[in-house]
Design an enzyme around this catalytic site. Structure first.
Site: not given
Ligand code: FCB
Length: 458
Positions: A360, A161
């Protein structure tokens, strides 16, 4: 009840990051997040990552837990200030931790997926990501980690990110180092991408067979009134810095002209040098997608407060009260996930022959304390099920997606929210014991069968 079968060979797993789970801060150098945690008021509950959930000492148990759930892939990140010393040399003891972790994962039959940068930048690097030299230092560090682990780790993500590590951190002030300067945000975003490009070049040369990529976060932006040119323009500018700033140079070798024009005087002179874009556009094998929610925007008055959207300070998020929300306050919008994946495949990854992986996806839920008995986190199960249905639809629509990783394996330090938000399939009690929630059992069953059961609509 209807059943959705995932393709044979689809890979299931969980994700974490070093600063959020490891602890053992006394055994490594400071990162910008240690410094940020010391800034009064920066972290909601005043907490920090010094102990976190003590994964550094409890990793054998955490690996065992994953094995018991049938986890195929574990995405973790390496703490740069644990494996490097301030003079740039390798810290052998620090690297030894990851060596042992990777051995344990391999012995348990779990595929290690390594992220080199999940925000814990060494505090000693002057200027952080605003300094071009940090990109070179990142590539050196990437090779050092690869020299030690490349024989067993076959999937490498350079950055997690980069939007968060630049715009949210250097313009919005929400994340370390907590600055609010638009020019710094553009500079750090470019240097992060340059670091990615330099690391890909170095890793590719060292290990042509490795799977390489980066992970971007996507929060699709929609106009509140699709007929209103001002709303449409706000969305264009939000989408420009949040998404296209990253996808366009990586997949098309150029920053979008409208994004540079919108930046105006905040675009630093001489930022992009000859050869930078060729490096950034070096072919990758996989694009990691992190997805949690989408947002509706309208154009309003320019905000006097710092925002992570320096060219869209007039953008206002419009609530959709009919939608449910997670404990982060994020609206639950699985359909936008499907649309995102299909669009990425069509516009970026598909033409480049690059696969998509969900690196994620997950939900913060205000779970009860584990001391009060088993945690029945049905809302998390519902969130995961609806988002997996979206992934399945995107695959049916042709998107080349082969991996899904839940954020997160375990409750952990949620950045500026400290320990107040819980994303884990596994809870942690006051003694740091691991306590699987109902969602962990649900996920284990999904992995075992490769089949998602959808209840009939009531
Ligand atoms: C993302 C991050 C991760 C976590 C999630 C909820 O932006 O990569 O570390 O905090 O959000």
């Amino acid at each position: 009840m209807s059943l959705l079968h995932f393709p044979a060979g689809f890979r299931w797993g969980t994700a974490t990051s070093s600063f959020q789970i490891e602890g053992a801060a006394e055994l490594r150098g400071d990162s910008i997040w240690d410094e940020f945690c010391r800034a009064p008021g920066a972290i909601a509950d005043g907490s920090d990552g010094r102990v976190a959930v003590d994964h550094y000492h409890r990793y054998p148990q955490d690996v065992e837990l994953m094995a018991s759930l049938g986890i195929d892939t574990y995405r973790f990140s390496v703490s740069w200030p644990r494996v490097s010393d301030p003079d740039g040399s390798v810290n052998a003891a620090g690297l030894g931790f990851y060596d042992a972790l990777v051995d344990a994962l391999c012995a348990a039959g779990i595929r290690p997926w390594l992220t080199l940068y999940h925000w814990d930048l060494p505090a000693w690097l002057p200027g952080g990501w605003t300094n071009r030299a940090t990109a070179d230092a990142f590539a050196d560090y990437a090779l050092q980690v690869h020299d030690a682990l490349g024989d067993r780790v076959r999937v490498w993500t350079t950055l997690n990110e980069p939007w968060c590590a630049s715009f949210l951190s250097y313009a919005g002030g929400h994340h370390a180092p907590g600055h609010t300067d638009a020019a710094e945000a553009y500079a750090s975003a470019h240097h992060l991408l340059l670091g990615h490009g330099l690391a890909v070049r170095a890793l590719r040369a060292a290990d042509p067979e490795a799977t390489l990529g980066l992970t971007l976060n996507f929060t699709p932006a929609y106009p509140a009134d699709p007929e209103n040119p001002a709303d449409l323009d706000a969305v264009r500018r939000i989408d420009g810095t949040a998404h296209r700033f990253f996808t366009d140079p990586v997949f098309r070798g150029a920053y979008p002209a409208d994004v540079i024009a919108d930046a105006g005087a905040a675009w630093p002179a001489d930022l992009v040098r000859d050869g930078d874009l060729e490096l950034i556009a070096a072919p990758i094998d996989v694009l990691g997608v992190n997805y949690y929610t989408s947002q509706l925007w309208r154009a309003g008055e320019p905000s006097p407060q710092p925002t992570p959207h320096p060219s869209a300070t007039d953008g206002v998020v419009v609530d959709r009260p009919w939608l449910s929300r997670t404990d982060m306050g994020w609206e639950i919008t699985p359909d936008a996930f499907r649309e995102l994946l299909v669009g990425l495949h069509r516009d970026y990854t598909g033409p480049a022959g690059v696969r998509l992986a969900i690196t994620e996806n997950g939900a913060a839920i205000d779970d009860p304390d584990p001391a009060s008995g088993p945690i029945d986190d049905q809302e998390r199960i519902d969130y995961l099920r609806e988002h997996l249905r979206a992934v399945h639809q995107a695959i049916e629509d042709g998107a080349a997606i082969d991996t899904y990783l839940v954020w997160s394996l375990i409750d952990n330090f949620e950045w500026a929210f400290g320990y107040t938000k819980r994303f884990g399939l596994v809870a942690v009690d006051g003694d740091l014991n691991r306590v699987p929630k109902a969602s962990a059992g649900w996920y284990a069953e999904l992995i075992r069968t490769g089949t998602l059961s959808l209840p009939d609509p009531s």
